[in-house]
Scaffold this active site. Structure first.
Site, PDB file in Angstrom:
ATOM      1  N   ARG A   1      47.504 -28.980 -19.323  1.00 29.43           N
ATOM      2  CA  ARG A   1      46.757 -28.029 -18.491  1.00 29.43           C
ATOM      3  C   ARG A   1      47.365 -27.910 -17.089  1.00 29.43           C
ATOM      4  NH1 ARG A   1      40.764 -29.767 -18.301  1.00 29.43           N
ATOM      5  NH2 ARG A   1      41.702 -31.842 -18.376  1.00 29.43           N
TER       6      ARG A   1
ATOM      7  N   LYS B   1      46.164 -24.813 -15.160  1.00 38.12           N
ATOM      8  CA  LYS B   1      44.801 -24.930 -14.622  1.00 38.12           C
ATOM      9  C   LYS B   1      44.816 -25.623 -13.272  1.00 38.12           C
ATOM     10  CE  LYS B   1      40.584 -27.622 -15.303  1.00 38.12           C
ATOM     11  NZ  LYS B   1      39.571 -26.599 -15.000  1.00 38.12           N
TER      12      LYS B   1
ATOM     13  N   ARG C   1      39.808 -21.734 -16.647  1.00 40.78           N
ATOM     14  CA  ARG C   1      38.737 -22.286 -17.478  1.00 40.78           C
ATOM     15  C   ARG C   1      39.288 -22.593 -18.872  1.00 40.78           C
ATOM     16  NH1 ARG C   1      34.460 -25.327 -18.705  1.00 40.78           N
ATOM     17  NH2 ARG C   1      32.960 -24.335 -20.090  1.00 40.78           N
ATOM     18  N   CYS C   2      39.314 -23.879 -19.218  1.00 38.73           N
ATOM     19  CA  CYS C   2      39.781 -24.313 -20.529  1.00 38.73           C
ATOM     20  C   CYS C   2      38.647 -25.038 -21.247  1.00 38.73           C
ATOM     21  CB  CYS C   2      40.981 -25.247 -20.399  1.00 38.73           C
ATOM     22  SG  CYS C   2      42.400 -24.507 -19.560  1.00 38.73           S
TER      23      CYS C   2
ATOM     24  N   CYS D   1      25.986 -14.929 -23.427  1.00 33.68           N
ATOM     25  CA  CYS D   1      27.052 -14.628 -22.469  1.00 33.68           C
ATOM     26  C   CYS D   1      27.724 -13.306 -22.816  1.00 33.68           C
ATOM     27  CB  CYS D   1      28.113 -15.725 -22.482  1.00 33.68           C
ATOM     28  SG  CYS D   1      27.560 -17.309 -21.845  1.00 33.68           S
TER      29      CYS D   1
ATOM     30  N   GLU E   1      23.811 -12.099 -19.263  1.00 36.89           N
ATOM     31  CA  GLU E   1      24.711 -11.838 -18.142  1.00 36.89           C
ATOM     32  C   GLU E   1      24.795 -10.331 -17.913  1.00 36.89           C
ATOM     33  OE1 GLU E   1      28.033 -15.155 -17.933  1.00 36.89           O
ATOM     34  OE2 GLU E   1      27.954 -14.267 -19.912  1.00 36.89           O
TER      35      GLU E   1
ATOM     36  N   HIS F   1      30.879 -16.495 -12.219  1.00 38.59           N
ATOM     37  CA  HIS F   1      32.304 -16.606 -12.509  1.00 38.59           C
ATOM     38  C   HIS F   1      33.174 -16.205 -11.318  1.00 38.59           C
ATOM     39  CE1 HIS F   1      30.433 -16.357 -16.529  1.00 38.59           C
ATOM     40  NE2 HIS F   1      31.355 -17.245 -16.827  1.00 38.59           N
TER      41      HIS F   1
END
Length: 756
Positions: A16, A19, A519-520, A647, A669, A698
């Site tokens: 990652r 990230k 975002r992982c 979501c 959402e 977000h």
């Protein structure tokens, strides 16, 4: 001799790296040059994984999202994010997140709307169109990546999103039909193809996954028009489709002036035999023979049975590839040390899938005898999996067989339950709550990691988590929220946490998959029959409720979301696996109710993303997925209030199914779409309570009181005020307290205004 290629590789790095570099850049800890160095190293490592292939793809790397990249490639940048400077990345992140490093305003700009990429858990930033939209080519980044690959000696195949899919994915901000922009868009594509031709590129991969969906005649005609326009070119086009079958769109795709077509032989296998008579003698057929969306080993002997006749017929016009980009699977199984060896023998991550592809290519080129040992080992592993005691549980099978229709029904209808619940909870107008999680601080993550590593015992860990829960309750009390949550400090992920406590699941250490930006997620792997061994959430929930006199929600993840956000076993139907999960969650719901928890939220964040891409298949999915939710939720008494959360669910077309879930309260959402998602309620009288999200979590932007009031006034025009709740869009796990606290203060201030 078949050629081997890939449609895309994970862009986050095996550890990652992307990230962490992104988050350091956003926090101002590194500059753009350091971020670019990290990105270049990831790209170089990814290229090295493709050394045995005939082509190395470029253009699949992205700092946030490849559809957002396409918008910038095509010069389609909304004015609010276009600073008209050379600071490309700052504009890019403003549109992705609402802010770029160094922005002074706490409120930033409106980030681009985000939604799910077809039926995956990957998110993309929706292209925006209006009557003033223009396009212009900005290909420097792509060309730079071509040079990088060539410098390492690779034959390169650039990847771009096709013009029709790009328009199809977008959203018009006024009444314009996106297809009316096609005439201004196509010259930019032509210019791009010309530039690539001048670089000596032979093949370009143009992704048109919209072809696996239901398209009306206008869109199908647009395909003919667009590719006829691009007919005069010096590069060859491989038209790439994935995620399903083309069905009736297949003849049209084959009639386009293209040089080859890629079909998904995992999800659209029937297309392969149909396409053969439609290809001319020069066209290439690329077969997606390795599953790019799941982690199970390929049955190599079965795959060879399928592709050997194709190789005999097509020769070097046959290309082999994964079914889709490997973006959707983890990077490297070899890193995993904690997965039981028996289960590990059944798995393949991105690197292993490319090795499988190479092995198939060797077998096609030299015969099966050349790889006889590898094929025998593959067959042994697959046979062992079928008979493994880890997979099969007769107790679970019997429990599923005993499910009754009454198990999926509440005792009374919603109107009766609502009256009972209103008396019990006595909540004010516009009740306020959050979706479940609160910020996961570094202290929380360190405590959880040290507990898992055995550096601290459970009593120490329990004390640390209880302290976090106590703080979370205290903050909510101070904010004067009406329905509280415990904050989920003990949970690393809303699916992984539950899967770790259920049988039939296994977990990776490094099996990260990108969801969006930095975002992982680390999806669980469901390998066998699922059952609940002990309580999942009870102790933490009871402790949190003991700290407050206000109602506190028990927080669970629903069976459909656990299914859709996991790598699911492929030896039985998804509906069967989902039913097993639902029974396990049902046991937890009943136990929470028995312990005095009167409000229970069962999140189905991923319900809509599981919809098949063809509407003809929707009803079957909706039937079993809604039934699974009702099975887990409906074992309670009338005075227990059931909530659910979804979501990015553009649910206009499935609103009846959502109403059929019969949750007492649903939260969704809506803030990024300015409540557009509620337009369906102009035509459909939704019977239960609803909380349209007013705080886009977000983005680091903090919503103003006025903006929240305006959003709720808009919602009030569609849903009666007495059935509206006030809440953020989603859980607050990824945000910091410095953002969350003022945002919730503004939400509570808005609630006071609305109640007046």
């Amino acid at each position: 001799m078949a050629k081997l290629h890939n449609l895309g590789f994970p862009r986050i790095g095996e550890n990652r790296q992307l990230k962490f570099s992104l988050e350091q850049y956003w926090q101002g800890k590194i500059d753009q040059s350091a971020l670019q160095v990290s990105a270049k190293q990831i790209r170089a490592n990814n290229l090295d994984q493709q050394s045995n292939l005939d082509f190395a793809q470029v253009g699949d790397f992205s700092f946030y999202d490849h559809i957002l990249d396409t918008s910038f490639l095509l010069g389609n940048v909304p004015a609010r994010a276009n600073s008209k400077t050379d600071q490309y990345l700052d504009d890019y992140f403003r549109l992705a997140r609402g802010q770029a490093p160094g922005d002074d305003s706490c409120c930033g700009i409106a980030a681009g709307e985000m939604t799910k990429w077809f039926d995956t858990n990957y998110h993309y930033i929706v292209p925006e169109f209006n009557k003033d939209t223009t396009f212009s080519l900005h290909a420097d980044k792509l060309i730079k990546q071509v040079h990088e690959a060539r410098a390492k000696g690779f034959v390169t195949k650039p990847i771009i999103i096709g013009p029709i899919t790009y328009l199809w994915l977008g959203k018009a901000k006024d009444d314009i039909n996106p297809l009316h922009l096609l005439d201004t868009l196509l010259p930019v594509y032509q210019e791009l193809l010309d530039k690539l031709a001048k670089l000596g590129i032979e093949w370009v991969q143009i992704d048109e996954p919209a072809l696996v969906t239901d398209l009306d005649n206008e869109w199908l005609l647009a395909y003919r028009y667009a590719y006829q326009y691009l007919k005069e070119r010096e590069v060859k086009i491989l038209l790439t489709t994935y995620f399903g079958s083309l069905e009736s769109n297949l003849p049209i795709a084959c009639q386009l002036p293209i040089d080859g077509i890629h079909l998904d032989a995992i999800r659209g296998k029937a297309d392969i035999s149909k396409v053969l008579p439609l290809l001319n003698s020069q066209q290439v057929l690329s077969v997606g023979i390795i599953d790019g969306r799941n982690v199970w080993k390929t049955d190599l002997n079965k795959a060879l049975d399928f592709i050997e006749p194709l190789a005999e017929k097509l020769g070097d016009r046959l290309w082999l590839a994964p079914s889709c980009s490997l973006l959707h699977v983890p990077v490297d199984l070899a890193l995993e040390k904690n997965i039981p060896e028996e289960v590990k023998n059944w798995l393949a991550f991105a690197k292993q899938k490319l090795a499988e592809l190479t092995l198939l290519g060797t077998a096609i080129k030299f015969g099966r005898s050349k790889v006889a040992a590898e094929l025998a080992e593959n067959s042994y592993c697959l046979t062992a999996r079928k008979s493994s005691a880890l997979v099969n549980n007769t107790v679970v099978t019997k429990a599923v067989q005993q499910i009754q229709k009454s198990d999926k029904q509440r005792i009374s209808a919603y109107r009766q339950r609502a009256e009972i619940q209103a008396t019990k909870f006595n909540l004010p107008k516009y009740p306020t709550t959050t979706i479940g999680s609160f910020p996961q601080t570094s202290d929380i993550r360190i405590a959880r990691r040290e507990f898992k590593q055995g550096k601290i015992d459970f009593s120490v860990y329990q004390r640390l988590i209880k302290a976090e829960i106590q703080q979370c309750i205290a903050i909510q009390e101070e904010l004067q929220l009406d329905v509280l949550v415990h904050g989920e400090a003990e949970r690393n992920d809303m699916v992984e946490y539950f899967g770790e406590q259920l049988s039939g699941f296994v977990f990776s250490q490094f099996g990260w998959v990108q969801s969006y930006g930095s975002r992982c997620v680390k999806p669980p792997i469901i390998y066998g029959d699922v059952s609940r061994q002990s309580s999942l959430t009870l102790d933490w929930t009871i402790y949190a409720q003991s700290l407050t006199k206000k109602p506190l929600k028990g927080m669970l993840t629903g069976p459909v979301t656990i299914l859709n956000w996991s790598f699911v076993r492929d030896d039985q139907s998804r509906s069967e696996t989902c039913e097993q999960i639902a029974l396990a969650i049902r046991e937890e719901v009943i136990e929470l109710e028995s312990a005095g928890i009167g409000i229970i939220q069962i999140d189905e964040a991923a319900l809509r993303e599981g919809l098949p891409l063809r509407k003809s298949q929707w009803q079957d999915y909706l039937n079993w997925s809604v039934d699974a939710f009702k099975l887990c939720a409906n074992g309670v008494q009338d005075n227990t209030q059931i909530h659910t959360h979804m979501c990015y669910s553009e649910f206009n077309d499935i609103i009846e199914a959502i109403a059929n879930m019969d949750a007492d309260v649903i939260t969704i959402e809506t803030s990024r779409s300015d409540m557009e998602l509620l337009d369906v309620f102009d035509q459909f009288s939704y019977p239960n309570q609803i909380g349209p999200g007013v705080y886009d979590i977000h983005t680091p932007n903090i919503p103003t009181v006025d903006s929240i009031v305006q959003l709720m006034e808009s919602a009030k025009g569609k849903i009666p005020a007495e059935r509206l709740w006030l809440n953020p869009d989603c859980g607050l796990k990824t945000r910091g307290w410095q953002e969350v606290t003022p945002a919730l203060e503004n939400m509570m201030a808005a609630a006071r205004i609305l109640r007046q």
